[in-house]
Write an enzyme that holds these catalytic residues in place. Structure first.
Site, PDB file in Angstrom:
ATOM      1  N   CYS A   1     -10.401 -63.926 -62.365  1.00  0.00           N
ATOM      2  CA  CYS A   1     -10.544 -63.035 -61.163  1.00  0.00           C
ATOM      3  C   CYS A   1     -10.928 -61.752 -62.073  1.00  0.00           C
ATOM      4  O   CYS A   1     -10.098 -61.057 -62.405  1.00  0.00           O
ATOM      5  CB  CYS A   1      -9.495 -62.805 -60.250  1.00  0.00           C
ATOM      6  SG  CYS A   1      -9.522 -61.689 -58.845  1.00  0.00           S
TER       7      CYS A   1
ATOM      8  N   CYS B   1      -9.265 -58.572 -60.168  1.00  0.00           N
ATOM      9  CA  CYS B   1      -7.824 -58.402 -60.383  1.00  0.00           C
ATOM     10  C   CYS B   1      -7.809 -58.091 -61.699  1.00  0.00           C
ATOM     11  O   CYS B   1      -6.539 -57.049 -61.951  1.00  0.00           O
ATOM     12  CB  CYS B   1      -7.366 -60.139 -60.145  1.00  0.00           C
ATOM     13  SG  CYS B   1      -7.776 -60.799 -58.473  1.00  0.00           S
ATOM     14  N   ASP B   2      -8.314 -58.616 -62.826  1.00  0.00           N
ATOM     15  CA  ASP B   2      -7.802 -58.430 -64.049  1.00  0.00           C
ATOM     16  C   ASP B   2      -8.739 -57.416 -65.116  1.00  0.00           C
ATOM     17  O   ASP B   2      -8.459 -57.143 -66.096  1.00  0.00           O
ATOM     18  CB  ASP B   2      -7.420 -59.634 -64.845  1.00  0.00           C
ATOM     19  CG  ASP B   2      -6.483 -60.534 -64.096  1.00  0.00           C
ATOM     20  OD1 ASP B   2      -5.680 -59.936 -63.592  1.00  0.00           O
ATOM     21  OD2 ASP B   2      -6.525 -61.817 -64.207  1.00  0.00           O
TER      22      ASP B   2
END
Length: 321
Positions: free
Chosen positions: A135, A138-139
């Site tokens: 992701c 997300c990261d």
């Protein structure tokens, strides 16, 4: 074995399921939540979370889900640790059969989520949280100004690469074919982006780690599918973007779903075509797939369940009168 009956059952314990449980419990529905095969959902394999509202500093994904579960329990939710393998939704009460028992309910909220697809190489799993992710939104911010690799050639891969190019130093895409499979507009954007390089006809052979720095990702070993030649691409992060698979197998032939297996609901709703059955989170969302959007959909499902029971009560009172 006698089936356990609950007024409301919630299937899945990620952000959507826990949020649905919190709202339903506070509304007096006395929900029970079936945890599923991955209690806590995908956040349990995520390290730092810094994009969920309410936390000034990054928090650990597993800890965050522990807090959501405790909050749901404190509101009155009963957690049941079981994996459901079969459902019967033809009429209420609905029946769910699991490894540990059989459950019935008057209303059901499905929050089984989706799972990232992985390549299956050993380092892919061992280096999760150490530079391997599925992701980018997300990261990705943890790799600001770094060199990263994106594996895949569809819309998801190109969207991840374009996002990472806004914050990373360099993005190298690894694609098995000699052209992308995604939308033309995305292909054009990738081609024009000077930060993105593409290794065509190639596949990820292995992810390498630097043990002197604590075993974090340092490079990707790439194999050319035509020549067999191996090359190492320096990278601090490797993003696997070969798609997600919604966890909906037990609903095939029972609930409508699209060609990818996502449950389909009318736009702007969380209602399935079976009254009293709702779906929330990544199981219906193939666009955003964020914890905060899953939580919002879980809230919607719980509130709709409340309205569903209010409608049943009003109908009973009307009939009695």
């Amino acid at each position: 074995m006698t089936a356990q009956h609950h007024k409301l059952l919630i299937l899945g314990s990620g952000p959507a399921g826990c949020t649905a449980a919190i709202y339903a419990a506070r509304a007096g529905l006395e929900p029970a939540l079936l945890s599923g095969m991955q209690p806590g959902g995908q956040l349990t394999i995520t390290t730092d979370v810094e994009n969920y509202p309410g936390y000034a500093d990054p928090v650990q994904g597993p800890w965050m889900m522990e807090q959501m579960q405790k909050q749901a329990e404190n509101c009155g939710t009963k957690f049941i640790y079981d994996q459901i393998n079969e459902v019967e939704l033809s009429k209420p009460p609905f029946t769910l059969k699991g490894d540990g028992g059989t459950y019935t309910c008057d209303s059901l909220i499905i929050c089984t989520g989706a799972s990232a697809k992985w390549l299956g190489i050993p380092s892919e799993q061992s280096l999760q949280g150490k530079g391997v992710s599925a992701c980018a939104t997300c990261d990705g911010p943890f790799f600001r100004n770094a060199d990263v690799v994106v594996v895949g050639g569809g819309n998801s891969a190109m969207e991840e690469a374009l996002f990472l190019a806004t914050i990373c130093n360099k993005v190298t895409m690894i694609h098995r074919r000699d052209e992308f499979r995604g939308e033309r507009v995305l292909r054009e954007r990738v081609a024009k982006n000077e930060k993105i390089d593409v290794l065509w006809d190639s596949e990820l052979d292995e992810i390498l780690a630097d043990e002197s720095k604590g075993g974090v990702v340092c490079a990707a070993r790439v194999k050319n599918r035509n020549t067999g030649e191996m090359t190492e691409v320096p990278a601090e992060g490797v993003f696997i973007a070969i798609g997600h698979k919604p966890n909906t197998d037990i609903f095939k032939g029972i609930l409508p779903m699209d060609e990818y297996g996502y449950l389909t609901v009318p736009k702007g709703t969380v209602s399935t075509d079976i009254p009293g059955v709702f779906a929330a989170g990544d199981v219906i969302d193939k666009t955003y797939r964020q914890a905060v959007t899953a939580a919002g959909l879980g809230c919607m499902a719980a509130l709709d369940a409340v309205r569903y029971f209010e409608g049943l009560e009003a109908e009973e009172n009307s009939t009695a009168a």
